[in-house]
Design a protein around this motif. Structure first.
Motif, PDB file in Angstrom:
ATOM      1  N   ARG A 132      66.515  20.141  49.359  1.00  0.00           N
ATOM      2  CA  ARG A 132      67.723  20.090  49.207  1.00  0.00           C
ATOM      3  C   ARG A 132      68.066  20.773  48.032  1.00  0.00           C
ATOM      4  NH1 ARG A 132      70.217  14.500  51.155  1.00  0.00           N
ATOM      5  NH2 ARG A 132      69.368  14.318  53.146  1.00  0.00           N
ATOM      6  N   PHE A 133      69.489  20.814  47.869  1.00  0.00           N
ATOM      7  CA  PHE A 133      70.127  21.553  46.669  1.00  0.00           C
ATOM      8  C   PHE A 133      69.750  20.286  45.400  1.00  0.00           C
ATOM      9  CE2 PHE A 133      73.898  23.338  49.159  1.00  0.00           C
ATOM     10  CZ  PHE A 133      73.119  24.482  49.596  1.00  0.00           C
ATOM     11  N   GLY A 134      69.360  20.996  44.330  1.00  0.00           N
ATOM     12  CA  GLY A 134      68.818  19.988  43.168  1.00  0.00           C
ATOM     13  C   GLY A 134      67.500  19.495  43.420  1.00  0.00           C
ATOM     14  N   PHE A 181      64.082  23.748  40.168  1.00  0.00           N
ATOM     15  CA  PHE A 181      65.128  23.283  40.994  1.00  0.00           C
ATOM     16  C   PHE A 181      65.702  24.158  42.036  1.00  0.00           C
ATOM     17  CE2 PHE A 181      65.554  21.125  36.524  1.00  0.00           C
ATOM     18  CZ  PHE A 181      65.803  19.922  36.895  1.00  0.00           C
ATOM     19  N   THR A 182      65.976  23.600  43.245  1.00  0.00           N
ATOM     20  CA  THR A 182      66.285  24.166  44.206  1.00  0.00           C
ATOM     21  C   THR A 182      67.825  24.578  44.282  1.00  0.00           C
ATOM     22  OG1 THR A 182      64.980  23.208  45.707  1.00  0.00           O
ATOM     23  CG2 THR A 182      66.911  24.572  46.820  1.00  0.00           C
ATOM     24  N   THR A 207      62.713  26.354  53.300  1.00  0.00           N
ATOM     25  CA  THR A 207      63.793  26.237  54.326  1.00  0.00           C
ATOM     26  C   THR A 207      64.664  25.014  53.388  1.00  0.00           C
ATOM     27  OG1 THR A 207      62.495  26.095  56.480  1.00  0.00           O
ATOM     28  CG2 THR A 207      64.401  24.823  56.212  1.00  0.00           C
ATOM     29  N   ILE A 208      66.131  25.465  53.431  1.00  0.00           N
ATOM     30  CA  ILE A 208      67.181  24.640  52.511  1.00  0.00           C
ATOM     31  C   ILE A 208      67.859  23.766  53.323  1.00  0.00           C
ATOM     32  CG2 ILE A 208      68.835  24.975  50.749  1.00  0.00           C
ATOM     33  CD1 ILE A 208      66.092  26.123  50.052  1.00  0.00           C
ATOM     34  N   LEU A 213      70.314  16.485  46.904  1.00  0.00           N
ATOM     35  CA  LEU A 213      69.347  15.301  46.854  1.00  0.00           C
ATOM     36  C   LEU A 213      69.860  13.972  47.002  1.00  0.00           C
ATOM     37  CD1 LEU A 213      66.986  14.836  43.921  1.00  0.00           C
ATOM     38  CD2 LEU A 213      68.985  15.844  43.837  1.00  0.00           C
ATOM     39  N   TYR A 214      71.382  13.734  46.607  1.00  0.00           N
ATOM     40  CA  TYR A 214      71.865  12.508  46.501  1.00  0.00           C
ATOM     41  C   TYR A 214      72.676  12.143  47.479  1.00  0.00           C
ATOM     42  CZ  TYR A 214      69.735  12.013  41.667  1.00  0.00           C
ATOM     43  OH  TYR A 214      68.824  12.252  40.732  1.00  0.00           O
TER      44      TYR A 214
END
Length: 494
Positions: A132-134, A181-182, A207-208, A213-214
């Motif tokens: 995920r992002f972050g 970090f993504t 793969t995003i 992430l929260y």
């Protein structure tokens, strides 16, 4: 004098006899000090990529001399070449040592540094590959030093490095480890791409998941436990979701929240609020401190009269909330934009242990919230610090026995004008405004009009009838104010 060789006596001129001493002193250094000289190469042994260059940093200690010319030698020019200035070029795969010595003093201490040269940058492993992002993922491979990479990206978006551990030169199978970090904005099907400064490159499929992430923390708070060690530059507002809700729990001491939003956005406003824990997203805040013009006290609004960040005025501004030894064990942090974004918007947040500020807390902290307001008696005199761009100092007082004239003398000791310091007086009563054509109704504290005295622009006055009050001291501008001297008196109105 005569020089005897075997049985033959030779007559030698005096000047030739002292030739050895002349050589030793040619550079102004006594012979007994030669062994005290020491050459030190400051560069540590490291792994290089074929074609990579670096310059050695070399110092000489032990004595002063007019001739400290250095000589550099490589053990294998096919692996590493070095020039007279200490410039190193990795020429081929293998291991080599570069030594440095003094040209004029062979007995001086020498130094050397070892290099392992590899063919090029390589990614051997990535974990996890669905992120995920972050979220942080880990790369293992060769030549992954982020300082040597001119591109480190996922799906074309720059990916910040979280940490780097170089391979151990003494372990042949050791490899570099880089945590990343993504980045926000990467497409679902993306590639991790690295490009080394030498031109070598490598890639890996990723793969995003287009959430940070929260998530889901727009309707329930994401719980973060103390002690805090959070520093993430790639959190995100997802499309049509401009509200992220965090709950800090198990708080036992001072902490600091720092947030930087991904502005500028055309016509976009942002807000960060620290507040009492709430049961739902729509519940009225019992108390809260915000970086913008709104604070909350006993569920009522208190307008500070300033906005901290809008559009490109604050793209490099980190909003800081240092909290000194709070009397609570949990607090909500709400990060939001006014208006829903049409694409992911990145922001960064750090939550650190301790009171992190440009200036130390003043004697009245922690009074950032009305529930922690400092009791005020007349006359009052004290020095405050507006220690961050979100700081506001609350004081409470009561008036009895008729109307009183409240006089507030403010002096900003370390800024151009005391007008930078704002003071606001609120009566602890409810006022409702705005119902009808002017917009939705709002319930807030009763803010009293303040008169600025013409004869002294640093003094302000307000008439206060009997009742309970708050005095709020804050900063009109972004910068911190190291010292604000405040004097307050209550005088009965004749």
């Amino acid at each position: 004098r005569n020089l005897h060789v075997g049985r033959v006596a030779m007559s030698v001129p005096r000047g030739i006899l002292v030739l050895g001493a002349v050589i030793a002193l040619a550079c102004g250094l006594p012979t007994e000090q030669v062994s005290q000289l020491q050459v030190d190469i400051k560069n540590a042994g490291q792994r290089l990529v074929v074609g990579q260059r670096l310059t050695l940093t070399t110092v000489v200690s032990g004595a002063e001399s007019a001739d400290l010319r250095l000589r550099y030698v490589s053990s294998d020019d096919d692996v590493v070449r070095v020039d007279a200035e200490g410039g190193v070029l990795a020429t081929g795969v293998g291991e080599a040592t570069v030594s440095a010595s003094l040209l004029a003093f062979e007995q001086a201490g020498q130094d050397s540094v070892s290099f392992v040269v590899v063919e090029g940058v390589a990614i051997d492993e990535v974990s996890p590959t669905v992120v995920r992002f972050g979220e942080v993922f880990t790369m293992v491979g060769t030549a992954l030093n982020p300082d040597e990479l001119i591109v480190l990206a996922v799906g074309g978006w720059p990916a910040p490095a979280a940490s780097y551990t170089p391979a151990d030169p003494g372990v042949p199978a050791s490899r570099d480890t880089l945590r990343v970090f993504t980045p926000t904005g990467s497409a679902v099907s993306s590639k991790l791409v690295v490009l080394h400064r030498t031109g070598g490159s490598a890639s890996w499929p990723m793969t995003i998941v287009p959430q940070d992430l929260y998530e889901p923390n727009d309707s329930v708070p994401a719980r973060l436990s103390a002690p805090f060690a959070i520093d993430n530059p790639q959190l995100a507002f997802e499309p049509a979701d401009a509200f992220d809700w965090y709950r800090l729990v198990d708080i036992t001491g001072s902490f600091t929240v720092e947030v930087k939003l991904g502005l500028p956005l055309e016509g976009q406003f942002g807000r960060v609020t620290l507040a009492a824990p709430r049961l739902s997203r729509d519940e009225t805040l019992r108390w809260g401190a915000s970086d913008d013009e709104i604070q909350y006290c006993r569920g009522l609004r208190a307008t500070k009269g300033r906005a901290v960040f809008v559009n490109d005025d604050a793209t490099d501004q980190v909003l800081s909330f240092p909290i000194l030894d709070p009397a609570f064990d949990s607090v909500d942090v709400i990060v939001e934009l006014e208006g829903d974004p049409v694409e992911p918007v990145p922001y960064q947040m750090a939550i650190r242990e301790g009171y992190v500020s440009d200036f130390p807390p003043d004697a009245y902290e922690e009074n950032d919230y009305c529930e922690a307001a400092t009791p005020l008696t007349s006359p009052f005199s004290g020095s405050l610090s507006i220690d961050s761009n979100s700081d506001a100092d609350w004081f409470s007082f009561s008036i009895t026995g008729g109307d009183h004239l409240l006089t507030i003398a403010r002096q900003c000791v370390r800024c151009a004008s005391s007008a930078f310091v704002d003071v606001t007086v609120f009566r602890d009563t409810v006022v409702t405004t705005g119902a009808g054509a002017s917009g939705p109704s709002r319930t807030h504290l009763n803010q009293l009009p303040i008169v600025i005295l013409e004869e002294d622009g640093e003094d302000v006055q307000v008439v206060v009838p009997p009742g309970d009050y708050f005095l709020l001291v804050h900063n009109e501008f972004y910068r911190s104010l190291e010292q604000v001297d405040l004097q307050v008196t209550f005088d009965p109105v004749p």
